[in-house]
Write a protein that holds these residues in place. Structure first.
Motif, PDB file in Angstrom:
ATOM      1  N   GLY A  88       0.644  -1.252   0.005  1.00  0.00           N
ATOM      2  CA  GLY A  88       0.110   0.028  -0.023  1.00  0.00           C
ATOM      3  C   GLY A  88       0.959   1.368   0.094  1.00  0.00           C
ATOM      4  O   GLY A  88       0.244   2.412   0.031  1.00  0.00           O
ATOM      5  N   GLN A  89       2.230   1.091  -0.231  1.00  0.00           N
ATOM      6  CA  GLN A  89       3.071   2.452  -0.132  1.00  0.00           C
ATOM      7  C   GLN A  89       3.877   2.550  -1.277  1.00  0.00           C
ATOM      8  O   GLN A  89       4.360   1.511  -2.130  1.00  0.00           O
ATOM      9  N   GLN A  90       3.701   3.650  -2.003  1.00  0.00           N
ATOM     10  CA  GLN A  90       4.592   4.149  -3.029  1.00  0.00           C
ATOM     11  C   GLN A  90       6.187   4.013  -2.441  1.00  0.00           C
ATOM     12  O   GLN A  90       6.405   4.671  -1.443  1.00  0.00           O
ATOM     13  N   VAL A  91       7.125   3.398  -3.317  1.00  0.00           N
ATOM     14  CA  VAL A  91       8.316   3.440  -2.806  1.00  0.00           C
ATOM     15  C   VAL A  91       9.443   4.115  -3.626  1.00  0.00           C
ATOM     16  O   VAL A  91      10.699   4.308  -3.042  1.00  0.00           O
ATOM     17  N   GLU A  92       9.159   4.897  -4.634  1.00  0.00           N
ATOM     18  CA  GLU A  92       9.903   5.534  -5.576  1.00  0.00           C
ATOM     19  C   GLU A  92      10.906   6.694  -4.968  1.00  0.00           C
ATOM     20  O   GLU A  92      12.096   6.571  -4.943  1.00  0.00           O
TER      21      GLU A  92
END
Length: 294
Positions: A88-92
């Motif tokens: 559920g988390q964006q990691v860019e």
């Protein structure tokens, strides 16, 4: 990537080949060799200024941790390269700020022994059987191939750990060796850690669903608070540990005065079966993601 019954050194090598071949985000390095000459692999994911290290399988019969850590590296790499979220988390942005260094299998000789046992053609066969009390069942073996517990090998009150253990020679577990860093696997980990100078480290073990965060008051002031963060996302319990020395996490905290954590993943009796893998990974993934923000 993961066989049903076990996850061994050959699985690690194949997983490394797939990851490094699929994602420019991932680089593989050899940081040393085991007693029997197996290359010790480190994976670098990302390029940010914050340097975080995670390792697994210091103990042979805790080999499921290698599969868990490789799964996390694969998921993180896929999420970064695709732009899809992980947990559920964006990691860019996280991966642009942080470099993750993973050593997925510190003790490959021991892992192979715990999974396959020995044979008359094994160069250490006679000694191993003797050290194992004559038993051909090595599934509970924790040490490296020379009967040394790699997580009792670090120069952090090592002499005190020797006295506490009271084991004078090679053994399936708990023998600290003839001197700190006598084993090539432990020495490689110490040199690797010195060369990068990580901001924080996480050592994966099994089992107990606990997080050990302290060492003889050498830990930074916010270490307990950071452990609580890891516990909140995973359900694991932060524990202030006493009566333990010479571990990798202990040495890192004492030497660098930076946050170090031992995470006891899963629950049950070692070696935890691969049938527990999915359940453990669901708990562990958010903890490892949060560790990238330490």
């Amino acid at each position: 990537m993961y066989s049903v019954q076990s996850y061994g050194y050959l699985d690690l090598i194949e997983g490394t080949r797939q990851l490094a071949g699929s994602y420019p985000f991932v680089s593989a390095y050899v940081i040393g060799k085991s007693v029997m000459g197996k290359p010790l692999i480190a994976l670098r994911c990302g390029s940010g200024p914050r340097q975080i290290h995670m390792n697994a399988s210091f103990h042979a019969n805790e080999w499921i941790t290698s599969a868990l850590l490789m799964r996390f590296a694969a998921d993180l790499s896929a999420a970064y390269c695709s732009g899809e979220p992980i947990g559920g988390q964006q990691v860019e942005q996280l991966c642009r700020e942080t470099t993750l260094w993973v050593v997925p299998m510190v003790n490959p000789d021991g892992v192979e022994l715990a999974q396959r046992g020995t044979s008359p053609s094994h160069p250490w066969n006679r000694q191993l059987l003797e050290w194992n009390g004559g038993s051909e069942d090595f599934s509970c073996w924790k040490a490296n191939i020379r009967g040394v517990d790699l997580n009792d090998q670090f120069p952090a009150f090592w002499e005190e750990e020797c006295r506490r253990r009271g084991i004078s020679g090679p053994s399936p577990r708990d023998y600290p060796g003839i001197h700190p860093l006598s084993e090539p696997e432990a020495l490689a980990m110490a040199q690797f850690t010195e060369s990068i100078g990580f901001d924080a480290v996480v050592a994966l073990h099994t089992q107990g669903r606990e997080i050990y965060w302290n060492y003889r008051n050498y830990e930074p002031a916010d270490a307990e608070q950071l452990a609580r963060r890891l516990g909140q996302v995973s359900g694991y319990k932060p524990v202030k540990l006493t009566g333990s020395d010479a571990g990798y996490k202990d040495w890192f905290i004492q030497h660098f005065r930076r946050p170090g954590f031992t995470v006891e993943a899963g629950y049950g009796e070692n070696p935890l079966p691969m049938s527990n893998f999915d359940q453990i990974y669901v708990e562990l993934q958010p903890l490892l993601l949060e560790a990238l923000r330490l």
